[in-house]
Design an enzyme around this catalytic site. Structure first.
Site, PDB file in Angstrom:
ATOM      1  N   TYR A  11      -3.597  -6.868   6.133  1.00 33.58           N
ATOM      2  CA  TYR A  11      -2.724  -6.475   5.011  1.00 33.58           C
ATOM      3  C   TYR A  11      -2.284  -7.709   4.220  1.00 33.58           C
ATOM      4  CZ  TYR A  11      -2.767  -1.905   7.117  1.00 33.58           C
ATOM      5  OH  TYR A  11      -3.199  -0.701   7.612  1.00 33.58           O
ATOM      6  N   LYS A  36     -14.789  -5.704   8.175  1.00 33.71           N
ATOM      7  CA  LYS A  36     -13.856  -6.065   7.102  1.00 33.71           C
ATOM      8  C   LYS A  36     -14.551  -6.955   6.074  1.00 33.71           C
ATOM      9  CE  LYS A  36      -9.511  -5.317   9.378  1.00 33.71           C
ATOM     10  NZ  LYS A  36      -8.126  -5.672   9.574  1.00 33.71           N
ATOM     11  N   GLU A 162       4.315  -3.627   3.025  1.00 30.13           N
ATOM     12  CA  GLU A 162       3.178  -2.739   2.789  1.00 30.13           C
ATOM     13  C   GLU A 162       3.592  -1.631   1.833  1.00 30.13           C
ATOM     14  OE1 GLU A 162       1.606  -1.627   6.650  1.00 30.13           O
ATOM     15  OE2 GLU A 162       1.506  -3.741   7.188  1.00 30.13           O
ATOM     16  N   CYS A 269       6.150  -5.125  11.400  1.00 25.51           N
ATOM     17  CA  CYS A 269       6.945  -6.362  11.333  1.00 25.51           C
ATOM     18  C   CYS A 269       8.341  -6.273  11.945  1.00 25.51           C
ATOM     19  CB  CYS A 269       7.062  -6.820   9.883  1.00 25.51           C
ATOM     20  SG  CYS A 269       5.507  -7.427   9.240  1.00 25.51           S
ATOM     21  N   LYS A 325       5.587   4.647   6.683  1.00 26.71           N
ATOM     22  CA  LYS A 325       6.024   5.104   5.364  1.00 26.71           C
ATOM     23  C   LYS A 325       4.819   5.647   4.617  1.00 26.71           C
ATOM     24  CE  LYS A 325       6.605   0.374   3.721  1.00 26.71           C
ATOM     25  NZ  LYS A 325       7.098  -0.528   2.725  1.00 26.71           N
TER      26      LYS A 325
END
Ligand code: NAD
Length: 433
Positions: A11, A36, A162, A269, A325
């Site tokens: 991220y 990735k 984020e 976090c 979220k």
């Protein structure tokens, strides 16, 4: 224009790499995960973050961002490396610094044969002391000698969140760089010349602790507001209104952000950083009863949320939101995953709606993130809020992922809103089992 290697395409790394390119720098992204790197090569973000796909496509098309698994190639083609690999919680609550140690050793090896000047910047969140007492010796060993003036080791903690990561990158509260001497920070500050924010150069321990301080304070605000919200309910007051008014007190001098009663904090976090800080305090016998109470307070709030559901008496539950979220696929330490696990483990008949986590970034359309990381939830995911309503006697609103959907007209069952005071709205014709 700087030539930058960004190590770790998660991220933070992806957003940093894309924004640096947009601001005119030449970036080479490095990750050990080949999927990735392949995803980036095709101009697609390997993580789900609003606006990132468009930005990455633009900068890869313009040839300013390339990606590789080869750290030697990345170091050879850059003058500064930003390290943004993960620093997850270790089993004992401290941080696991394995990834960052490996990266710094390989950068040291890549530089050992040359006499080039180079700057290494820790963007990952690390407790004060890790850079100085662990990473620096590893770097010196792999370099084959002391850093001298040739290789500079700095830190520059990241403050993005984020789902608003690009905006946060562009408008950080400040740019803080930790360096042994002020001149060593110049190459780092140069990267952010287009960012309008106060610039602070300080020592590396202070810079590292600023990041933990901010996250601990955010967590404290959430826990505080949730406790006030719970007390308000017990006292017959409106917790939302209490906090709205309290925030007008100029003596508080505080942003209302994070100060509304809602659900438990989570994500990759806040819990991890609070845990690392309190684990350190415990180990070193530094009394910090306030900080040490944050995770238990958060856990108690999570339990309250689960109890709300249990006390409703319903068994068919529709959970809205699974990530911490809306609009992210990041499920790390999501309190909604914990709620879902809790209910699933107690035999509740659960369905989950969260389109964000069903978007598979890396695994192709036939296998979703949930299938890989939470296989027992895969069959519980539904595609629409309507489908959720058809199943649920109780809808649990966990995030804003279905904002705009009119639950009252579609849903025959009860609704509990974890985002707002955990209040259950009992529907007139609520079926009771
Ligand atoms: P992440 O887990 O999304 O990404 C880390 C990446 O590093 C992964 O892609 C992984 O494959 C890669 N990696 C691991 N070992 C590697 C190696 N040896 N070489 C190259 N790549 C390697 O992590 P993240 O969420 O981006 O967080 C990175 C750091 O930034 C952490 O310290 C975190 O605490 C901090 N941070 C995160 C956020 C956030 O919102 N996610 C915000 C601020 C700070």
């Amino acid at each position: 224009m700087s030539r930058v290697a960004v190590c770790g395409m998660g991220y933070v790394g992806c957003v940093t790499a894309a924004c640096l390119c947009r601001d005119g720098h030449q970036v080479i992204g490095v990750d050990i995960d080949e999927r990735k790197v392949a995803s980036l090569a095709s101009g697609m973000a390997p993580v789900s973050e609003p606006g990132l796909d468009d930005l990455l496509k633009q900068v890869t098309d313009e040839g300013r961002l390339v990606a590789t698994t080869d750290i030697n190639e990345a170091v050879a083609n850059s003058d500064i490396a930003l390290i943004a690999v993960g620093t997850p919680s270790a089993v004992d609550g401290s941080i696991d610094t394995n990834a960052v140690e490996r990266v710094i050793a390989s950068i040291g090896q890549a530089l050992a044969e040359s006499d080039r000047e180079y700057t290494i910047v820790l963007r990952s969140t690390l407790l004060p002391g890790v850079l100085e007492d662990t990473l620096r010796p590893i770097l010196e060993k792999s370099l084959g000698g002391p850093l001298g003036d040739r290789v500079r080791l700095c830190n520059n903690p990241e403050f993005l969140r984020e789902t608003t990561a690009i905006r946060d990158y562009d408008r950080p509260p400040f740019v803080v760089v930790g360096a042994e001497e002020e001149w060593q920070a110049e190459a780092v500050l140069e990267l952010y010349s287009r960012i309008d924010a106060p610039r602070i150069v300080t020592d590396t321990r202070t810079a590292a602790l600023v990041k933990y301080t901010c996250n601990a304070y955010h967590a404290a605000k959430v826990a505080f507001a949730n406790e006030i919200g719970t007390l308000a309910r017990a006292l017959g007051a409106d917790g939302q209104e209490v906090m709205r008014i309290a925030c007008l007190d100029t003596q508080l001098n505080v942003s209302p952000a994070y100060l509304r009663p809602g659900f438990a904090f989570g994500g990759s976090c806040l819990p991890k950083d609070v845990r690392a800080l309190t684990r350190f305090a415990q180990r070193e016998a530094v009394a910090s009863p306030l900080l040490s109470s944050l995770l238990p307070s958060n856990e108690a709030h999570l339990v309250r949320g689960a109890q709300m559901v249990e006390q409703s008496g319903h068994r068919k539950i529709g959970l809205v939101g699974l990530s911490f979220k809306a609009n992210t696929d990041d499920l790390r330490e999501s309190p909604l995953v914990k709620i879902a696990e809790h209910l699933y483990g107690r035999g509740y008949d659960l369905r989950i709606y969260d389109p964000g986590v069903q978007v598979s970034r890396l695994l192709g359309s036939n296998r979703t993130y949930v299938e890989q990381h939470l296989p027992h939830f895969a069959e519980l995911m539904v595609d629409t809020p309507e489908e959720l309503c058809q199943h649920a006697e109780l809808v649990v609103l966990g995030t804003n992922v279905a904002d705009g959907f009119d639950w009252s007209s579609h849903c025959g069952g009860d609704v509990v809103d974890l985002r707002r005071d955990l209040v259950v709205t009992v529907h007139e014709a609520a079926p009771v089992t």
